[in-house]
Design a protein around this motif. Structure first.
Motif, PDB file in Angstrom:
ATOM      1  N   GLN A 131       0.793  -1.127  -0.006  1.00 33.39           N
ATOM      2  CA  GLN A 131       0.029   0.155  -0.077  1.00 33.39           C
ATOM      3  C   GLN A 131       0.872   1.202   0.213  1.00 33.39           C
ATOM      4  OE1 GLN A 131      -2.251   1.389   3.415  1.00 33.39           O
ATOM      5  NE2 GLN A 131      -3.929   1.141   2.317  1.00 33.39           N
ATOM      6  N   ARG A 132       1.907   1.253   0.942  1.00 29.90           N
ATOM      7  CA  ARG A 132       2.703   2.444   0.932  1.00 29.90           C
ATOM      8  C   ARG A 132       3.381   2.863  -0.397  1.00 29.90           C
ATOM      9  NH1 ARG A 132       7.911   3.358   0.789  1.00 29.90           N
ATOM     10  NH2 ARG A 132       8.661   1.096   1.097  1.00 29.90           N
ATOM     11  N   ILE A 133       3.879   1.705  -1.068  1.00 28.25           N
ATOM     12  CA  ILE A 133       4.504   1.833  -2.538  1.00 28.25           C
ATOM     13  C   ILE A 133       3.478   2.166  -3.459  1.00 28.25           C
ATOM     14  CG2 ILE A 133       5.658   0.634  -4.335  1.00 28.25           C
ATOM     15  CD1 ILE A 133       6.804  -1.152  -2.342  1.00 28.25           C
ATOM     16  N   VAL A 134       2.316   1.526  -3.394  1.00 29.82           N
ATOM     17  CA  VAL A 134       1.143   2.101  -4.490  1.00 29.82           C
ATOM     18  C   VAL A 134       0.797   3.673  -4.317  1.00 29.82           C
ATOM     19  CG1 VAL A 134      -1.098   1.945  -5.139  1.00 29.82           C
ATOM     20  CG2 VAL A 134       0.490  -0.051  -4.738  1.00 29.82           C
ATOM     21  N   HIS A 135       0.586   4.014  -2.861  1.00 29.39           N
ATOM     22  CA  HIS A 135       0.209   5.275  -2.589  1.00 29.39           C
ATOM     23  C   HIS A 135       1.404   6.261  -2.977  1.00 29.39           C
ATOM     24  CE1 HIS A 135      -3.004   4.295   0.325  1.00 29.39           C
ATOM     25  NE2 HIS A 135      -3.217   3.955  -0.769  1.00 29.39           N
ATOM     26  N   SER A 136       2.663   5.981  -2.709  1.00 24.10           N
ATOM     27  CA  SER A 136       3.759   6.817  -3.186  1.00 24.10           C
ATOM     28  C   SER A 136       3.643   7.211  -4.575  1.00 24.10           C
ATOM     29  CB  SER A 136       5.173   6.194  -2.707  1.00 24.10           C
ATOM     30  OG  SER A 136       5.402   5.232  -3.625  1.00 24.10           O
ATOM     31  N   TYR A 137       3.154   6.456  -5.368  1.00 26.15           N
ATOM     32  CA  TYR A 137       3.009   6.557  -6.980  1.00 26.15           C
ATOM     33  C   TYR A 137       1.992   7.757  -7.189  1.00 26.15           C
ATOM     34  CZ  TYR A 137       6.882   3.597  -8.116  1.00 26.15           C
ATOM     35  OH  TYR A 137       8.010   2.939  -8.230  1.00 26.15           O
ATOM     36  N   GLY A 138       0.982   7.927  -6.067  1.00 23.58           N
ATOM     37  CA  GLY A 138      -0.292   8.392  -6.241  1.00 23.58           C
ATOM     38  C   GLY A 138      -1.175   7.663  -6.849  1.00 23.58           C
ATOM     39  N   GLY A 139      -1.068   6.339  -6.560  1.00 25.73           N
ATOM     40  CA  GLY A 139      -1.951   5.228  -7.102  1.00 25.73           C
ATOM     41  C   GLY A 139      -2.920   4.730  -6.033  1.00 25.73           C
ATOM     42  N   THR A 140      -3.913   3.662  -6.163  1.00 24.39           N
ATOM     43  CA  THR A 140      -4.647   3.291  -5.076  1.00 24.39           C
ATOM     44  C   THR A 140      -4.840   1.934  -5.383  1.00 24.39           C
ATOM     45  OG1 THR A 140      -6.547   3.291  -6.857  1.00 24.39           O
ATOM     46  CG2 THR A 140      -6.131   5.415  -5.351  1.00 24.39           C
ATOM     47  N   ILE A 141      -4.956   1.334  -4.207  1.00 27.33           N
ATOM     48  CA  ILE A 141      -5.191  -0.164  -4.159  1.00 27.33           C
ATOM     49  C   ILE A 141      -6.543  -0.759  -3.510  1.00 27.33           C
ATOM     50  CG2 ILE A 141      -3.791  -0.525  -2.139  1.00 27.33           C
ATOM     51  CD1 ILE A 141      -2.968  -3.328  -2.996  1.00 27.33           C
ATOM     52  N   ALA A 142      -7.218  -1.474  -3.883  1.00 24.51           N
ATOM     53  CA  ALA A 142      -8.329  -2.052  -3.199  1.00 24.51           C
ATOM     54  C   ALA A 142      -8.682  -3.333  -3.435  1.00 24.51           C
ATOM     55  CB  ALA A 142      -9.511  -1.538  -4.005  1.00 24.51           C
ATOM     56  N   LEU A 143      -9.209  -4.008  -2.164  1.00 20.38           N
ATOM     57  CA  LEU A 143      -9.439  -5.376  -2.017  1.00 20.38           C
ATOM     58  C   LEU A 143     -10.858  -5.477  -2.112  1.00 20.38           C
ATOM     59  CD1 LEU A 143      -8.520  -8.243  -1.287  1.00 20.38           C
ATOM     60  CD2 LEU A 143      -8.348  -7.685   0.821  1.00 20.38           C
ATOM     61  N   LYS A 144     -11.185  -6.589  -2.970  1.00 18.61           N
ATOM     62  CA  LYS A 144     -12.714  -7.122  -3.064  1.00 18.61           C
ATOM     63  C   LYS A 144     -12.458  -8.576  -2.831  1.00 18.61           C
ATOM     64  CE  LYS A 144     -14.894  -3.553  -5.593  1.00 18.61           C
ATOM     65  NZ  LYS A 144     -15.696  -3.012  -6.792  1.00 18.61           N
ATOM     66  N   SER A 145     -13.656  -9.079  -2.167  1.00 20.95           N
ATOM     67  CA  SER A 145     -13.689 -10.648  -2.041  1.00 20.95           C
ATOM     68  C   SER A 145     -14.968 -11.155  -1.818  1.00 20.95           C
ATOM     69  CB  SER A 145     -12.838 -11.088  -0.769  1.00 20.95           C
ATOM     70  OG  SER A 145     -12.508 -12.421  -0.636  1.00 20.95           O
ATOM     71  N   ASP A 146     -15.249 -12.327  -2.605  1.00 21.94           N
ATOM     72  CA  ASP A 146     -16.656 -13.158  -2.338  1.00 21.94           C
ATOM     73  C   ASP A 146     -16.368 -14.528  -2.367  1.00 21.94           C
ATOM     74  OD1 ASP A 146     -16.313 -13.824  -5.003  1.00 21.94           O
ATOM     75  OD2 ASP A 146     -17.149 -12.079  -5.656  1.00 21.94           O
ATOM     76  N   PRO A 147     -17.388 -15.428  -2.345  1.00 22.87           N
ATOM     77  CA  PRO A 147     -16.887 -16.798  -2.156  1.00 22.87           C
ATOM     78  C   PRO A 147     -16.439 -17.438  -3.529  1.00 22.87           C
ATOM     79  CG  PRO A 147     -19.067 -16.540  -1.317  1.00 22.87           C
ATOM     80  CD  PRO A 147     -18.647 -15.080  -2.135  1.00 22.87           C
ATOM     81  N   GLU A 148     -16.365 -16.776  -4.673  1.00 22.75           N
ATOM     82  CA  GLU A 148     -15.618 -17.302  -5.721  1.00 22.75           C
ATOM     83  C   GLU A 148     -14.220 -16.650  -5.947  1.00 22.75           C
ATOM     84  OE1 GLU A 148     -18.526 -16.528  -9.042  1.00 22.75           O
ATOM     85  OE2 GLU A 148     -20.016 -17.624  -8.250  1.00 22.75           O
ATOM     86  N   LYS A 149     -14.085 -15.427  -5.696  1.00 23.89           N
ATOM     87  CA  LYS A 149     -12.932 -14.835  -6.178  1.00 23.89           C
ATOM     88  C   LYS A 149     -12.614 -13.709  -5.173  1.00 23.89           C
ATOM     89  CE  LYS A 149     -12.373 -14.459 -10.431  1.00 23.89           C
ATOM     90  NZ  LYS A 149     -12.513 -14.068 -11.861  1.00 23.89           N
ATOM     91  N   THR A 150     -11.195 -13.503  -4.898  1.00 22.83           N
ATOM     92  CA  THR A 150     -10.462 -12.350  -4.201  1.00 22.83           C
ATOM     93  C   THR A 150      -9.632 -11.619  -5.158  1.00 22.83           C
ATOM     94  OG1 THR A 150     -10.475 -13.694  -2.090  1.00 22.83           O
ATOM     95  CG2 THR A 150      -9.179 -11.771  -2.269  1.00 22.83           C
ATOM     96  N   LYS A 151      -9.824 -10.449  -5.048  1.00 26.10           N
ATOM     97  CA  LYS A 151      -9.361  -9.455  -6.077  1.00 26.10           C
ATOM     98  C   LYS A 151      -8.602  -8.552  -5.628  1.00 26.10           C
ATOM     99  CE  LYS A 151     -11.730  -9.123  -9.956  1.00 26.10           C
ATOM    100  NZ  LYS A 151     -13.016  -8.539 -10.939  1.00 26.10           N
ATOM    101  N   PHE A 152      -7.259  -8.007  -6.026  1.00 23.08           N
ATOM    102  CA  PHE A 152      -6.764  -6.785  -5.641  1.00 23.08           C
ATOM    103  C   PHE A 152      -6.918  -5.926  -6.988  1.00 23.08           C
ATOM    104  CE2 PHE A 152      -4.988  -9.324  -2.413  1.00 23.08           C
ATOM    105  CZ  PHE A 152      -4.913  -8.386  -1.315  1.00 23.08           C
ATOM    106  N   ARG A 153      -7.240  -4.772  -6.923  1.00 26.97           N
ATOM    107  CA  ARG A 153      -7.278  -3.710  -7.928  1.00 26.97           C
ATOM    108  C   ARG A 153      -6.247  -2.585  -7.735  1.00 26.97           C
ATOM    109  NH1 ARG A 153     -11.390  -3.781 -11.537  1.00 26.97           N
ATOM    110  NH2 ARG A 153     -11.440  -1.529 -11.668  1.00 26.97           N
ATOM    111  N   ILE A 154      -5.212  -2.692  -8.449  1.00 20.30           N
ATOM    112  CA  ILE A 154      -4.065  -1.386  -8.319  1.00 20.30           C
ATOM    113  C   ILE A 154      -4.383  -0.507  -9.501  1.00 20.30           C
ATOM    114  CG2 ILE A 154      -1.792  -0.877  -8.161  1.00 20.30           C
ATOM    115  CD1 ILE A 154      -2.930  -4.486  -7.478  1.00 20.30           C
ATOM    116  N   LYS A 155      -4.366   0.739  -9.233  1.00 16.78           N
ATOM    117  CA  LYS A 155      -4.624   1.752 -10.279  1.00 16.78           C
ATOM    118  C   LYS A 155      -3.190   2.737 -10.178  1.00 16.78           C
ATOM    119  CE  LYS A 155      -9.589   1.918 -10.466  1.00 16.78           C
ATOM    120  NZ  LYS A 155     -10.635   2.835 -10.226  1.00 16.78           N
ATOM    121  N   LEU A 156      -2.436   2.799 -11.186  1.00 15.08           N
ATOM    122  CA  LEU A 156      -1.148   3.675 -11.271  1.00 15.08           C
ATOM    123  C   LEU A 156      -1.236   4.622 -12.523  1.00 15.08           C
ATOM    124  CD1 LEU A 156       1.337   0.886 -10.943  1.00 15.08           C
ATOM    125  CD2 LEU A 156       0.817   2.183  -9.119  1.00 15.08           C
TER     126      LEU A 156
END
Length: 439
Positions: A411-436
Motif C-alpha cells: 500500500q505504501r509503495i502504491v500510494h507513493s506513486y499517487g495510485g490506489t489499491i483496493a481489495l474485494k472478496s466473495d466466495p468465488e474470487k478474491t481480487k486486488f485492483r491497483i491503479k497507477l
C-alpha cells in the motif's frame, strides 16, 4: 438563514431593536471567562469564537456565526458569569436582550423562559453535536498518534533487521556474480559447446507461465518424440519458435546446463529483489526516489512470477497483459508489490483444489489498471478492513509466522506513486485492483 417559525418570531420580536444592536471589530472580546454577563446575544452578521482557559491552556471550544446565539448558559441559568471568553473573529453585528427585557405577549406565549425554550433546546442540540464532532476528531487524532507510534516502533525494528540482512544480501549478490563468472570461464575452457545453453539460461531465465509451459510441452512432446519431463523442461528453456538441431543432439546435457544458467539468473534477480525489500522495510513510511523512466509494468510482473516459481508449482497462472505505455518507476518496487500480493494468494490457496491466479493489465486514459485475483477462500469483511495495517497478519506461529508487513509495504509503495489499491472478496474470487497514474 431559514429559521423554524418559533425561532423566527423570537428574533423578530426581541432582536430587531436598533438600540440593542452593536458593531464589534475583529479581535474584540465580547465576553470574558468568569466575567459578568447579563445578556443573551444573537449574531446578526459576522463570526465569533469561544475559548476556554484551563490552567493557562487556551482551547477553542465553539464557533458562532450569523443566526446563532451565545451567552445562553449565563443568561438563562442566571449565573451572570460567562463560562468562556468570546472573541470576534471578524467584524460582527450583534443584537441582545438582558435581564431587564420583559416578555412580549405573555398571555399567549408564556414567560420569557417559556418563549425562549426553542433557543435553549436549539443551543443544547448544537453543543451536543459539537461535542460529538470534537470526540470524533479526538478519536481520529488518537488513531493517527497510535499509528505514528506503531510506525516508529516498526521503523526501529526494520532498522535492526535491515542492518543484519544487508551484509548477507551483499554477500549473496557478489558471490552469485563471482560464481557465474567462474562457471562460465571453466566451461569455456573445458566444454565450450555447452556455453550457448548456460548463457541462454543466465541472460533470459524462464519467462513462460505454467499454462504456457504445459501447452508448449505437449507440442514439443509430439513433434520430437520426447519424454514428458524433457518436453516440459525444453518448453521452459525455449518457449517459442523452432528447436535448433544442436539442442536435440544431446538434449539432457543442453537442459542440464540451461537449468544451471536459469538458476544463476534467478539468484541474481532474487538477490537484487532482497536488497530492495531491505531498503523498503527500512524506509517504511518514506518514499524511494530511485525511479527510472521507461519501466514496463508487464515486465515487472514476469520477473515476479519467475521469483515465485516454487510457490506457483501447483497454481495455474493466467496472465492477460495488454500493451502498456511505460511509466517512471522503480522496477524493484513494482516487483515487490506483485510478489507480496501473489505470495499472499498462494498462501491463501494452500487447501484450494485447482488453485488459479489471474493477472490482467489494462491501460485506460491516464492510468494503468492491474488486477490480480485468485480463487481461494473468501476474506471476511473484518479482515479486509485490516489487511493493509502494518502490524496485522493472519499467520500464526511456526514456519508460517509473519510480521504483517507485506500488504502494508504494498500500500505504501502504491500510494507513493499517487495510485490506489483496493481489495474485494466473495466466495468465488478474491481480487486486488491497483491503479497507477502514467504521469
Amino acid at each position: 438563514m431559514h429559521q423554524p417559525k418559533a425561532m423566527q418570531r423570537i428574533i423578530d420580536v426581541y432582536f430587531r431593536d436598533p438600540a440593542r444592536t452593536t458593531l464589534v471589530k475583529a479581535g474584540t472580546q465580547v465576553l470574558v471567562q468568569d466575567g459578568h454577563n447579563d445578556r443573551l446575544y444573537w449574531v446578526k452578521k459576522g463570526e465569533l469564537y469561544g475559548y476556554l482557559d484551563n490552567g493557562g491552556m487556551k482551547t477553542k471550544v465553539f464557533q458562532v456565526s450569523q443566526g446563532m446565539f451565545f451567552g445562553v448558559h449565563s443568561f438563562f441559568a442566571q449565573t451572570l458569569m460567562a463560562s468562556t471568553t468570546v472573541v470576534a473573529e471578524k467584524d460582527s453585528e450583534l443584537a441582545w436582550i438582558d435581564l431587564e427585557t420583559r416578555p412580549v405577549e405573555p398571555e399567549v406565549y408564556g414567560s420569557l423562559a417559556e418563549q425562549f425554550m426553542p433557543v435553549m433546546v436549539h443551543e443544547l442540540a448544537q453543543r451536543q453535536m459539537m461535542t460529538g464532532l470534537q470526540a470524533i476528531e479526538k478519536e481520529k487524532a488518537l488513531q493517527k498518534l497510535y499509528a505514528a507510534e506503531q510506525m516508529t516502533t516498526l521503523g526501529q525494528l526494520a532498522a535492526g533487521i535491515a542492518h543484519e540482512l544487508n551484509n548477507a544480501v551483499g554477500v549473496i549478490s557478489s558471490k552469485t556474480e563471482g560464481l557465474q563468472q567462474g562457471i562460465c570461464r571453466l566451461l569455456e575452457e573445458s566444454k565450450p559447446h555447452v556455453s550457448p545453453f548456460i548463457d541462454l539460461g543466465i541472460y533470459t531465465g524462464q519467462s513462460a507461465t505454467s499454462a504456457e509451459v504445459r501447452a508448449r510441452a505437449k507440442e514439443l512432446q509430439l513433434a520430437h518424440s520426447l519424454e514428458r519431463e524433457q518436453a516440459r523442461q525444453l518448453a521452459r528453456a525455449l518457449p517459442e519458435g523452432e528447436v535448433p538441431a544442436y539442442w536435440l543432439d544431446n538434449l539432457d546435457e543442453a537442459l542440464q546446463y540451461w537449468d544451471i544458467g536459469r538458476d544463476i539468473h534467478d539468484m541474481r534477480i532474487a538477490a537484487k529483489h532482497a536488497a530492495s525489500i531491505v531498503r523498503s522495510v527500512k524506509q517504511l513510511g518514506g518514499t524511494d526516489t530511485a525511479r527510472q523512466p521507461d519501466v514496463d509494468v508487464n515486465d515487472t510482473i514476469h520477473k515476479s512470477l519467475a521469483l515465485l516459481q516454487s510457490n506457483l508449482r501447483r497454481v495455474n497462472v493466467v496472465l492477460r497483459p495488454a500493451v502498456l505505455p511505460c511509466i517512471t518507476a522503480s522496477a524493484t518496487e513494482l516487483v515487490q508489490v506483485w510478489v507480496n500480493i501473489i505470495k499472499n494468494a498462494c498462501d491463501a490457496m494452500e487447501r484450494t483444489d485447482d488453485p488459479q491466479i489471474e493477472i490482467i493489465t489494462r491501460h485506460s486514459k491516464n492510468r494503468l489498471l492491474i488486477t490480480i485475483s485468485n480463487n481461494g477462500p473468501m476474506i471476511d469483511e473484518a479482515t479486509r478492513r485490516k489487511v493493509f495495517q502494518p502490524n496485522f497478519t493472519t499467520k500464526k506461529g511456526g514456519l508460517s509466522f509473519g510480521l504483517g508487513l507485506g500488504l502494508s509495504i504494498v500500500q505504501r509503495i502504491v500510494h507513493s506513486y499517487g495510485g490506489t489499491i483496493a481489495l474485494k472478496s466473495d466466495p468465488e474470487k478474491t481480487k486486488f485492483r491497483i491503479k497507477l497514474p502514467i504521469a
